[in-house]
Enzyme design. Structure first.
Site, short mmCIF file in Angstrom:
data_model
loop_
_atom_site.label_atom_id
_atom_site.label_comp_id
_atom_site.label_asym_id
_atom_site.label_seq_id
_atom_site.Cartn_x
_atom_site.Cartn_y
_atom_site.Cartn_z
N PHE A 256 0.85 -1.10 0.21
CA PHE A 256 0.06 -0.12 0.07
C PHE A 256 0.99 1.15 -0.07
CE2 PHE A 256 -2.71 2.93 2.23
CZ PHE A 256 -4.15 2.58 1.71
N PRO B 285 8.25 10.69 1.55
CA PRO B 285 9.27 11.50 2.61
C PRO B 285 8.35 12.81 3.27
CG PRO B 285 10.16 10.63 0.64
CD PRO B 285 8.76 10.33 0.40
N ARG C 163 -7.48 0.51 9.64
CA ARG C 163 -7.38 1.02 11.15
C ARG C 163 -8.07 -0.19 12.09
NH1 ARG C 163 -8.24 7.25 9.16
NH2 ARG C 163 -6.02 7.51 8.74
N GLU D 10 -0.62 3.62 9.82
CA GLU D 10 -2.13 3.64 9.25
C GLU D 10 -3.09 4.96 9.97
OE1 GLU D 10 -2.47 -0.53 7.54
OE2 GLU D 10 -4.11 0.80 8.07
N GLU E 7 -2.55 11.30 16.68
CA GLU E 7 -3.17 12.63 16.40
C GLU E 7 -3.99 12.52 15.32
OE1 GLU E 7 0.19 11.74 16.86
OE2 GLU E 7 0.37 12.35 18.67
#
Ligand code: COS
Length: 382
Positions: free
Chosen positions: A123, A128, A246, A366, A370
């Site tokens: 995935f 960067p 998630r 994933e 935050e």
């Protein structure tokens, strides 16, 4: 929500539990120590239908649903978190192709992901300079007649050195006309494609048996048929895939935390200080009790998110709630497990230090904690 597992869910859970205890757990320490990509274990998972748990049977998957997938992930993660994350990403790639792919794309890739003909799926969203903000990506795909030409770099790509297929996001619309997330499309790139270079594996704190690399696309040409979903519609595919992903990472965190708790309970019964097992002291009992409360609460949040997804309800917020709570619980629980083990917990002789290192990434990948809080708060305020 019915918390009673159906026959399929029980079977998948039991199958994953047996295989994890018998085959995966004994290999986990070695996988970690030698950063060994667990090919043999992944083949075993494929044979049990666990590399495509929520992919329809017609595409080679198990068609066992989201709850089954979450339960299987928990079991595998409690034995080896490296194997679990590799399994998670391959499942996620299979699901995304099954959901958004053309008939030809589904027929080409899904059976190979499910059967281990591809050793993994990858995935490729992060870059960067674009992690939490994937809309800021710089990778481009240029329309060149009957091909797309991809240029750019991706970062933190799980299983990148082994993947048979990559789901890759790239900018197809200029920022001036397609600001932010609007001009992003999604492509399927096969492993070994010309112009796709695989970088060196990262030397990580935990999940050391999983493979994490950077990718470079240097005039990488893919056919027009490689576009997944709508042109410029890629960002929503990424978000929907991550919502499901998630649930997978919460399950991974729950599995790791369970393993740390089990080790701590065993140790508390066996280790004696002041003439009695340390489990006789309230200081230790309260730690164990808090660990158990956290893990079970995380499991309930995870099951709710999985149940909603399985029943085609909105589940984005619930997946984020599950992910942030389970991952932070796993970090806390594994840290407490080391405390309970004292000096021994700080050595490689006991598995709890591996659990702590493995748990740490679950609050990051994933979507960081935050980002999960952004998703939850936005849904409250919108
Ligand atoms: N499902 C479907 N569509 C979604 C969605 C979801 N869960 N979340 C957002 N969208 C849609 C929005 O509806 C919006 O659509 P329109 O353009 O039609 O209005 C579009 O996507 C952009 O959404 P938004 O404005 O909320 O995007 P942001 O750039 O503000 O990003 C966050 C929101 C931060 C939540 C998102 O970028 C994110 O999840 N980041 C973390 C990425 C991540 O997890 N990376 C790890 C990669 S794997 S290691």
């Amino acid at each position: 929500m019915d918390l009673t597992l159906n026959e399929t869910q029980k079977l998948v859970q039991q199958t994953a539990r047996d295989f994890s205890a018998r085959v995966i757990a004994p290999a986990a320490s070695d996988i970690d120590k030698h950063e060994r990509f667990p090919e043999d274990l992944l083949k075993g998972l494929a044979d049990l239908g666990l590399l495509a748990v929520n992919v329809p049977e017609a595409l080679g998957g198990s068609g066992a649903g989201v709850v089954s997938y979450a339960l299987a992930m928990q079991e595998v993660a409690s034995a080896c978190a490296s194997t679990a994350v590799t399994m998670a990403v391959t499942n996620m790639v299979g699901e995304v192709i099954a959901k958004f792919g053309t008939d030809a794309q589904k027929a080409l890739h899904c059976p190979k992901l499910a059967s281990f003909e591809y050793k993994a799926g990858s995935f490729a969203l992060s870059e960067p300079d674009a992690g939490s903000d994937p809309g800021g990506m710089a990778t481009t795909a240029r329309d060149d007649g009957d091909t797309w030409v991809l240029d750019g770099a991706k970062q933190w790509i799980t299983s990148g050195a082994h993947a048979g297929v990559f789901v890759v996001w790239a900018r197809t619309g200029p920022r001036e006309t397609h600001p932010g997330t609007r001009g992003v499309s999604c492509f399927l790139v096969e492993g070994g494609a010309k112009g796709l270079k695989i970088g060196r594996a990262e030397d990580k704190l935990g999940i050391r048996g999983s493979n994490t690399v950077a990718l470079e696309f240097d005039a990488c040409r893919v056919p027009k048929s490689a576009l997944l979903g709508q042109l410029h519609g890629g960002f929503k595919i990424a978000m929907m895939a991550l919502d499901g992903g998630r649930i997978g990472i919460s399950s991974q965190a729950i599995g790791i935390a369970r393993a740390a708790l089990a080790a701590s309970v065993a140790y508390a019964k066996e280790r004696k200080q002041f003439g009695k097992p340390i489990g006789d002291f309230q200081a230790i009992q309260w730690k164990l009790a808090d660990m158990k409360v956290g893990i079970d609460a995380a499991h309930l949040l995870c099951m709710r998110a999985a149940y909603l997804k399985e029943n085609d309800k909105l589940f984005s917020r619930e997946a984020s709630m599950s992910k942030v709570f389970a991952s932070e619980t796993a970090v806390r629980v594994t840290n407490e497990a080391i405390q309970i083990h004292g000096g021994y917990g700080y050595t490689r002789e006991f598995a709890v230090e591996r659990h702590m290192r493995d748990a740490r990434v679950t609050t990051i990948y994933e979507g960081t904690s935050e980002v999960q809080r952004i998703v939850i708060a936005r849904s409250l305020l919108s």
